[in-house]
Design a protein around this motif. Structure first.
Motif, PDB file in Angstrom:
ATOM      1  N   ASP A  14       0.833  -1.218  -0.132  1.00  0.00           N
ATOM      2  CA  ASP A  14       0.007   0.030  -0.258  1.00  0.00           C
ATOM      3  C   ASP A  14       0.723   1.302   0.029  1.00  0.00           C
ATOM      4  O   ASP A  14       0.503   2.213  -0.803  1.00  0.00           O
ATOM      5  N   GLU A  15       1.978   1.227   0.550  1.00  0.00           N
ATOM      6  CA  GLU A  15       2.961   2.273   0.651  1.00  0.00           C
ATOM      7  C   GLU A  15       3.593   2.625  -0.470  1.00  0.00           C
ATOM      8  O   GLU A  15       3.628   3.884  -1.142  1.00  0.00           O
ATOM      9  N   LYS A  51       1.118   4.348  -2.846  1.00  0.00           N
ATOM     10  CA  LYS A  51       0.784   5.664  -2.205  1.00  0.00           C
ATOM     11  C   LYS A  51       1.977   6.438  -2.605  1.00  0.00           C
ATOM     12  O   LYS A  51       1.536   7.672  -3.380  1.00  0.00           O
TER      13      LYS A  51
END
Length: 207
Positions: free
Chosen positions: A2-3, A6
């Motif tokens: 997810d990072e 992002k």
């Protein structure tokens, strides 16, 4: 992961943001999270974007291969390993063949990422994006012991390219030969009206 996504959404241009985020999720989707746990998010982002950029142009029917040592100054990301990036039509034995060639060079494999992507390209091989009904391509990212000498990097790239050419030739040859083998293995008995395998006795019909 997810990072990394992002980071894509914060750094990528607006027209590339969604496509690149989708690519990153597919790129790392089958990798064991433990293999990536100690890596910096920026380096995972850099590795995926590097491969995406490398795939932007590919001559149809030919593999693209490069072998390099990524650095922040030159590539915007870094690794303690030498990286092999490959973009090729999907076909059997790609990873096995690359692995054997790496071993032949006396190198240790530290990571293999091998997502299959359905992509769309225009007539001159420029990547248009991911497409559900596109042609499947193999994106192969391999990390090996760091090779400091440019000549050895070039030699490894040349040998991996040669091996991939051999795999392609065998794959194309197999596709051409298989129908002929089938035709030689089975013939149609026009009198009986059903096929018999060569070298075997005709099947008995039920009475």
């Amino acid at each position: 992961m997810d990072e990394v996504v992002k980071l894509v959404r914060s750094r990528a241009s607006e027209d590339q943001r969604d496509a690149l985020a989708d690519f990153v999720q597919r790129y790392f989707g089958q990798v064991d999270p433990e293999e990536l746990a100690e890596r910096q998010v920026a380096d995972l982002y850099g590795a995926a974007v590097s491969h995406w950029s490398f795939a932007r142009k590919r001559e149809l029917g030919r593999a693209r291969v490069r072998v390099f040592n990524p650095t922040i100054a030159e590539h915007g990301w870094q690794s303690t390993h030498t990286v092999i990036e490959i973009v090729n039509d999907d076909m059997p034995f790609l990873v096995d063949s690359v692995t054997m060639e790496v071993n032949r060079h006396g190198l240790t494999l530290h990571l293999i990422i091998h997502p299959l992507m359905a992509v769309s390209r225009d007539g001159d091989g420029t990547l248009q994006g991911l497409a559900a009904d596109g042609v499947r391509e193999s994106f192969i990212h391999v990390e090996v012991d760091r090779i400091p000498e440019p000549a050895r990097l070039d030699a490894l790239a040349a040998d991996v390219s040669r091996v991939l050419d051999d795999v392609r030739a065998a794959h194309v040859g197999r596709q051409r030969v298989q129908p002929g083998r089938l035709g030689n293995a089975i013939h149609l008995d026009m009198d009986e009206g059903f096929p018999h395998a060569i070298g075997r006795q005709p099947l008995q019909r039920a009475v």
